[in-house]
Motif scaffolding. Structure first.
Motif, PDB file in Angstrom:
ATOM      1  N   ASP A 250      35.589  45.110  39.932  1.00  0.00           N
ATOM      2  CA  ASP A 250      36.502  43.973  40.038  1.00  0.00           C
ATOM      3  C   ASP A 250      36.276  43.237  41.351  1.00  0.00           C
ATOM      4  O   ASP A 250      36.373  42.022  41.436  1.00  0.00           O
ATOM      5  N   TYR A 251      36.037  44.026  42.362  1.00  0.00           N
ATOM      6  CA  TYR A 251      35.824  43.437  43.684  1.00  0.00           C
ATOM      7  C   TYR A 251      34.701  44.195  44.378  1.00  0.00           C
ATOM      8  O   TYR A 251      34.327  45.300  43.970  1.00  0.00           O
TER       9      TYR A 251
ATOM     10  N   ASN B 262      36.403  39.091  45.603  1.00  0.00           N
ATOM     11  CA  ASN B 262      36.487  39.146  44.139  1.00  0.00           C
ATOM     12  C   ASN B 262      35.115  38.955  43.513  1.00  0.00           C
ATOM     13  O   ASN B 262      34.217  38.404  44.131  1.00  0.00           O
ATOM     14  N   LYS B 263      35.035  39.413  42.236  1.00  0.00           N
ATOM     15  CA  LYS B 263      33.804  39.236  41.486  1.00  0.00           C
ATOM     16  C   LYS B 263      33.309  37.779  41.536  1.00  0.00           C
ATOM     17  O   LYS B 263      32.121  37.514  41.641  1.00  0.00           O
ATOM     18  N   ASP B 264      34.275  36.843  41.463  1.00  0.00           N
ATOM     19  CA  ASP B 264      33.906  35.426  41.429  1.00  0.00           C
ATOM     20  C   ASP B 264      33.595  34.854  42.818  1.00  0.00           C
ATOM     21  O   ASP B 264      33.323  33.671  42.965  1.00  0.00           O
TER      22      ASP B 264
ATOM     23  N   LYS C  19      27.614  44.051  46.179  1.00  0.00           N
ATOM     24  CA  LYS C  19      27.891  43.212  45.001  1.00  0.00           C
ATOM     25  C   LYS C  19      27.292  43.828  43.741  1.00  0.00           C
ATOM     26  O   LYS C  19      27.871  43.778  42.663  1.00  0.00           O
TER      27      LYS C  19
END
Ligand code: HEM
Lengths: 282, 466
Positions: B374-375, B297-299, B369
């Motif tokens: 979103d991912y 995930n982005k986070d 990245k």
């Protein structure tokens, strides 16, 4: 590394030998002549030790290979062979005056070699072969024989010219040289040594190429030039043996042959490209 | 080298023009000129690079020059008709010369003139007569012993009617065959090359680890079937710390009817030959087999992991999209031109719309990245399937080439270092009752060395009397 030190000393001794041979030519003292031969022999001995040491040190480094694979090593080996062949001929023909013209070669070649990188590099897979030694040694002893023939042929041209015009040569070095017929003979004898060796060198090279690459002849520039050299000397031998070429024409062909030899050895690496490019930077 | 006896040409009968052609073909001028022409042509062949792709020539030469050189065959010179014609002329020249000299050489070898007659005496420069106070048989014994040192074997002895005994020693007569060895060897080498090019092939094959092949592709672009299978068990490449290659090796098996016949690890300089076909280690490479990617995930939280066999679409966990590993590069160039290392080309197939392609870097796993979605994908693992690249040769002419090479070397050695020496000695009792020995000899080459040898022999014979 001890081997570098020894190669350095050998270069110095060759220089000394060159000076002594030239002095011998100028002053014609027996003592100087003996000293010249001894110091050239000394150079050969020191360089033999240097080559042996380099071989030994390569084993200590865990690489373990004959010191015959890059430009530095082939040049030093070339200098060694020229000095050795000359010493043998000097003993056999008792013609020391030629030394002043041959002895500069080992020194100059060693000096040129010292300009090249001399670290002991491991071998790439293609060079790891027992054929390496027989191929390189036969080729280089052949080249060295041609080098001596080249020097003798040049001397022949001077000497024959002087004889023709019956120059009073009492004062000049020409008077001190062997008679032109003797030079002519040595020029031929050295080629008769070099030609079989070059033949063996080419055949072992072809055999090796076949084992390593699966082609015994691929017309790469180095191969082709070794063939050119071989053809020129074959022409020389036929001209001499069957058509009786002697003297001037034979001497000129020998000089052409050596020019081709040098191109085969250095020119191909510096100017043309191919499989044998040990002259490259890597 | 055998300049002592002029060898006459074999008489040719027939019309003038045949004799003219024969004269041309056997002329030694032709040899020398041919050898020099071949050298000159070969020089041209090293100056103009051979067999390069056409566009390379256009970089160095004008288009007109390229067209002209193409037509003349200068880009593939060693196979051009005129180069082959020169070689053929050389072969003809050699054949003619050997035929021409055959009789002369055989005669020179077989001719025995065991008696030192006047005719021979006249040609000998070292003819010497020695007189002894010893009896004849004592002289004979000593003489045979001394001469025997340089001329092993028994002399031919002839007793003439006038009480003279003639002794004929001979050595190295077979060195006269050196002419045939050197010259026929060239023909044999040519023949070997021809046989190789007509009945052999050179091919190439890549074999993945664990896989088996039974056919190779030849340089001519044809498929060549083998009578057996070759399996690559493993391939390994080793490198020095500097990165230079140290060793390439393939563990190969030869199979026939499913049974292993031979197993051998080949390396550069150590090929494997089976039924006349030789396999050489030539190159190697890898193809991706399977890739494992983390979906992040982005986070930064891990959403799941995908294992994708190469070239197959698989589901991405938690997303409707599908992913496929489709491409592979060993040395990927980043947009800024720098080296990015190994990279996998991936296609993403969204539920709606066309697929999108992107590159994942194996050696920089977080590279994706920066794409910003979103991912992103993080390379977790890459399994490569290694293959070994083998050159495959069949050359039935090779054996002829080596046979010719050995003959050539042997012939040259014989020619330069061995000469045909003959020695005549005759013994008689002279009018005063002394023993009289006459000696003379010839050699067909290396005359200086032979003269020295004779001098020594004569000297030691002289010393016998004292
Ligand atoms: C590349 C090709 C050739 C090579 C390497 C070669 C090599 C040699 C060698 C090494 C010798 C000295 C051998 C000896 O004295 O017995 C020789 C002599 C000779 N060659 Fe060639 N040769 C070649 C081509 C030819 C050709 C084409 C001819 C035919 C015209 C020829 C005719 C002769 C003759 C007549 C001799 C003198 C033999 C004698 O008098 O003893 N050679 N060659």
């Amino acid at each position: 590394m001890t081997n570098s030190l020894l190669f350095g000393i050998a270069t110095f001794v060759y220089f000394f030998a060159m000076v002594l041979y030239v002095s011998y030519l100028a002053f014609r003292s027996e003592m100087l002549g003996k000293a010249a031969s001894l110091s050239l022999l000394g150079g050969v001995v020191v360089e033999t030790a240097a080559i042996g040491m380099r071989w030994y040190e390569s084993y200590q480094m865990g690489i373990g290979r004959a010191p015959l694979t890059n430009l530095y090593e082939s040049l030093t080996f070339f200098a060694w062979t020229i000095a050795l062949i000359y010493l043998v001929l000097e003993r056999k023909f008792k013609m020391k005056t030629m030394g002043a013209f041959v002895a500069p070669f080992p020194f100059l070649i060693m000096a040129y070699a010292s300009l090249n990188p001399n670290d002991i590099q491991p071998l790439v897979p293609a060079l790891k072969s027992n054929w390496l030694i027989s191929h390189v040694v036969t080729c280089f002893v052949g080249y060295a024989a041609f080098a001596v023939s080249f020097v003798v042929s040049i001397l022949y041209l001077f000497k024959a010219g002087a004889e023709q015009f019956s120059v009073k040569s009492a004062g000049s070095f020409l008077g001190f040289l062997p008679p032109s017929s003797g030079l002519d003979e040595i020029g031929y004898k050295t080629i008769a040594i070099g030609f079989p060796l070059l033949t063996i060198g080419i055949v072992t090279g072809a055999f090796w190429a076949n084992v390593a690459w699966g082609t015994y002849w691929s017309w790469d520039p180095k191969e082709t030039w070794s063939l050119i050299v071989w053809l020129i000397y074959a022409a020389y031998l036929h001209a001499r043996i069957t058509r009786g070429w002697r003297g001037k024409r034979a001497a000129i062909l020998s000089i052409v042959g050596f020019a081709a030899t040098i191109f085969c050895y250095l020119g191909v690496n510096l100017i043309l490209s191919g499989l044998h490019s040990y002259g490259g930077a890597s | 080298m055998s300049a002592d006896e002029p060898v006459k040409s074999a008489k040719t009968e027939g019309p003038d023009w045949i004799e003219k052609i024969w004269g041309f073909l056997t002329s030694l001028k032709l040899v020398i000129i041919l050898l020099l022409i071949l050298s000159a042509l070969s020089i041209a062949g090293t100056v103009i690079e051979q067999n390069k792709p056409l566009q390379e020539y256009y970089r160095y030469y004008q288009p007109g020059t390229v067209a002209l050189f193409m037509k003349l065959g200068l880009f593939d010179m060693y196979h051009s008709w005129w180069f082959v014609a020169c070689l053929s002329l050389l072969a003809l020249n050699i054949t003619a010369c050997t035929t021409d000299r055959y009789r002369g050489i055989m005669a020179g070898m077989q001719k025995k003139t065991p008696i030192l007659d006047e005719k021979i005496s006249k040609t000998l420069q070292n003819l010497t007569t020695i007189r002894y106070a010893l009896p004849l048989d004592a002289v004979e014994k000593k003489m045979v012993e001394l001469a025997g040192r340089g001329f092993s074997g028994k002399p031919v002895v002839t007793a003439a009617e006038d009480g003279v005994s003639h002794y004929f020693f001979e050595k190295g007569k077979y060195s006269r065959l050196s002419f045939f060895l050197t010259h026929l060897s060239i023909l044999i080498i040519f023949l070997g090359a021809l046989v190789g090019s007509f009945f052999g092939y050179k091919g190439y094959v890549n074999i993945f680890e664990g896989e088996t092949v039974s056919q190779v592709e030849t340089r001519a672009g044809k498929i060549q079937y083998l009578n057996f299978q070759v399996k690559c068990n493993t391939f390994d490449a080793e490198f020095y710390p500097s990165g230079a290659p140290m060793d390439y090796r393939s563990d190969l098996s030869i199979l026939q009817n499913g049974k292993e016949i031979i197993r051998k690890t080949i390396r550069v300089n150590d090929p494997l030959t089976f039924e006349g076909v030789t396999f050489y280690q030539s190159s190697y490479g890898g193809q991706p087999d399977q890739i494992t990617i983390d979906v992040v995930n982005k986070d930064g939280a891990l959403r799941g992991t995908v294992t994708a066999p190469f070239g197959r679409k698989v589901d991405i966990p938690g997303v409707v999209d599908k992913v496929e590993a489709a491409d592979y590069q060993e040395h990927f160039h980043l947009p800024d031109g720098s080296e990015g290392g190994r990279a996998i080309g991936v296609n993403i197939y969204p539920a709606k719309g066309g697929p999108a392609g992107l590159w994942l870097l194996v050696d920089h796993p977080e590279y994706d990245k920066h794409r910003g979605g979103d991912y992103y994908f993080r390379v977790n693992d890459l399994k490569l399937k290694k293959y070994t690249g083998l050159q495959v040769n069949r050359d039935p002419g090779e054996i002829l080439v080596w046979l010719g090479s050995i003959m050539l070397i042997a012939g040259i050695m014989l020619a330069f270092f061995i000469s045909h020496k003959k020695l005549w000695i005759s013994l008689r009792t002279d009018k005063k009752g002394r023993s009289e020995l006459t000696i003379g000899g010839t050699a067909n080459k290396n005359r200086d060395a032979f003269a020295r040898e004779m001098e020594q022999l004569i000297q030691s014979l002289k010393e016998v009397s004292s």
